[in-house]
Enzyme design. Sequence first.
Site, mmCIF file in Angstrom:
data_model
loop_
_atom_site.group_PDB
_atom_site.id
_atom_site.type_symbol
_atom_site.label_atom_id
_atom_site.label_comp_id
_atom_site.label_asym_id
_atom_site.label_seq_id
_atom_site.Cartn_x
_atom_site.Cartn_y
_atom_site.Cartn_z
ATOM 1 N N ASP A 418 0.846 -1.191 0.000
ATOM 2 C CA ASP A 418 0.000 0.000 0.000
ATOM 3 C C ASP A 418 0.886 1.248 0.000
ATOM 4 O O ASP A 418 1.863 1.332 0.754
ATOM 5 C CB ASP A 418 -0.888 0.001 1.244
ATOM 6 C CG ASP A 418 -2.035 0.980 1.116
ATOM 7 O OD1 ASP A 418 -2.900 0.745 0.253
ATOM 8 O OD2 ASP A 418 -2.055 1.959 1.869
ATOM 9 N N LEU A 419 0.560 2.212 -0.882
ATOM 10 C CA LEU A 419 1.250 3.498 -0.866
ATOM 11 C C LEU A 419 0.678 4.301 0.307
ATOM 12 O O LEU A 419 -0.501 4.645 0.327
ATOM 13 C CB LEU A 419 1.017 4.221 -2.197
ATOM 14 C CG LEU A 419 1.603 5.620 -2.342
ATOM 15 C CD1 LEU A 419 3.108 5.622 -2.087
ATOM 16 C CD2 LEU A 419 1.299 6.161 -3.735
ATOM 17 N N ASP A 461 -4.427 2.824 -4.426
ATOM 18 C CA ASP A 461 -3.062 2.905 -3.920
ATOM 19 C C ASP A 461 -2.551 1.535 -3.490
ATOM 20 O O ASP A 461 -1.601 1.435 -2.724
ATOM 21 C CB ASP A 461 -2.990 3.893 -2.743
ATOM 22 C CG ASP A 461 -3.953 3.521 -1.629
ATOM 23 O OD1 ASP A 461 -4.688 2.509 -1.778
ATOM 24 O OD2 ASP A 461 -3.975 4.228 -0.605
#
Length: 810
Positions: A418-419, A461
Amino acid sequence: MPFCRRLNLEAGPADRDKMSGEAQAGDHRHGDGQGRPGALSARAAEGLVAVLEVAAREASLTRTLVTLARVAAQTCDADRCSIWLREDDDVFVPVMSQFADGREDAEMWRMFLEFSAAAPFLHEAIRRGAAVACDETPDDYFGAEWMESFGIRSAICVPLSTAGSVVGAFVVDRMTVRPFSSAECRLVEAFSFQAALILESARHLDRQRRSRRAAEALERAAMSLGKHLEEGDLLQTLVAEARNALGAEVALLFQLEPRAEKISRVFASPAEDTGAVPAPSGPDVGGDALRELLLAVREPLVADGGDDSGAELARLLGLNSCIAVPVGSRGELEGVLVCGEVASCRRYEPEERELVRALAAHAGAAIDNALLYRRAVDASRRDPLTDIGNRRAFEEELERELARARRYGHPLSVVLVDLDNLKEINDGWGHQTGDSVLRRIAGILAAGLREGDHAFRIGGDEFALVLPETPAAAAAILADRLRLAAARTSFGIQDMRVSISAGISAFPAHASAAETLIRLADRALYETKAGGRNAVAVSRLGAGETAPGERFGVDLGRVLAEGSLVAAYQPIVELPTSRIVGYEALCRLDPAAGEVPTPMLFRAAHALGLSVELERLCTSVAAGGARDLPEDATLFLNISPAVLESPAFSVESVVAALESAGIDAHRAVLEVTEQHRVPDSGALAYALRACREAGFGIAVDDLGAGPADLELLGRFDFDYAKIDIVYVQGAGASPARRRLLAGLRLLAAETGAQVIAEGVETEDDLTTVAELGFWAAQGYALASPSPRVARPAGCGAPSPPHSGVATVET
């Protein structure tokens, strides 16, 4: 010694005198005594009429030719008539040889084998384009050896001409020395003309048949090619269809890569391991000479003795004859299709050549479609922003690699990435900057993977990695390396540190189903983000925790994937009549998949959000085992309000599952049970209304087991109410419990529902519920659950099924 002479079919004075003399001598076979072939002409006319009548009557041109040859021999007072076809300039093949008495000439094929002796005679007639007789008259010598070999003393040969070309010869011969007259020659020519017309008709019909067969074969091939969108399947279909359409011993397709100047794949029909025909085994299969020749093919090549443009290809492939055509797509050479003969020789007709051309053209169009399909599929599996795989590609690749891991016993890890701060980037620097960061992160992930690993963007994301042959510990090392690479990368965003977090799960350490692995990795990722982000976490199952779907000793994802449920059916008996009114389907885990109580299985499904999927499987299994449900019986199926309220629930799927087993919805009842949670009245009412409109009956189950089911009874109308086992068992020995049971029955009956007692396991229980006026009961006292629908002894046919309309209390 016999000699050959050219005959002048326009009778001169000598001929007329000879014919006149024959007539005066009383030989009415050859003239009418006035210098005209009167009697002979009459016989000729009679013979030709007979042949024409046969031709009009017979559907077989072969039988017509047989009749013509016999009548010609009889009419010309000859012993035999034979018809020869010209295969090429030097080869004649006898197609018909008949004696005047109707016998077939058994020597015909010896004539063919020794045709070289007859060739000068036949060639002379064709060279002159006129009838040639061979007898005792001194003239040019042509056929002595042939005539002496077969005991022929006189013979006449007339060229067979159709459509302006000579196609063969018509030969009449005698075993006695009596030269053929000019009149007889005209008669032979008349018969040869009819033979030529018949042969022309035969050839015309043959061309029509070949054209029709070619068109039908092309249509079949086009339909078969149109069914395939994967290039490999398409090309294999092409070689099989080409071989069948042409009737070839073998068909090959060499798929080429012209820019790389190589043969990429070879497709064959029949497959090499069938042993149907010898496999091509020339001296250079797959060698440089073959590769160079195939890459240079732009026009059809043929090797069949007449056209030898493909002779070198036939030699390289070890074929006696072949036809090869280029297969192109979008103006580029894709391959070369070769049809050939290994064990025999063959001459390819124009229609056959055109058929192979047309097949190649269809294949080119099909390859274009396959290319477009492949591009569309690739596009549907790629994320357009980052140019890596999308969620669909991730799920497909995970299932594929998981199946491989199970087969070979290798580990496999799933990493969800996950960003951490995409929202802040988008809010502070705009979505274009956010998109740029996403592309950079995708590049970091893809660049940091090993060969065989796969990266995907599965959400805004969110990214995912599939790491074959990788245990969780190794996956954690790789994920941490990727995390550090992202942290060290400059994204050009002032005062903003870009970071990623990752969660990991592994097969077989944590789970064996794809969905469970994803959920565990997602939970591990959630824990890293809750703990401050910019970190990597492995599912804690290795430390003693179990996944929600597996804490009861079963992999629920695998259960759903493999359908590991079994059903049993318990009769519901109408008490006043002892008739069966229906069967309740009871689903449980297949013992081969584990020993897990059914309530725990459903709690695990609820924890994983898989309740709808589990209920759907239960319905399918229950319906499948109830195919022998009597026409007048009702099937009771359990379902929870939570499933009915779910957006994922579809009444159509329940109807379809029942219909697949031949059960109409009007013969099924959905038992709704809820003990703890008061359901959303609006959503549940909508679902129940849809079920009723589809034809289902509705029952409230386990009535009295909790407050929620009593509230259900108060809010909705039900066709059936089933009193919970806790109030039934022992009611006969306890006055208080008997009063409670009587009150519940009365409460349910006042709603208009048919009331059923569950858990009737003793004769005392059965007596009690019967005395209290229950309509029906089920339990071991009446019948045990059975793996199939079965009517116990003494139980009759059921009463009519349910009816009623659901209403919502407001």
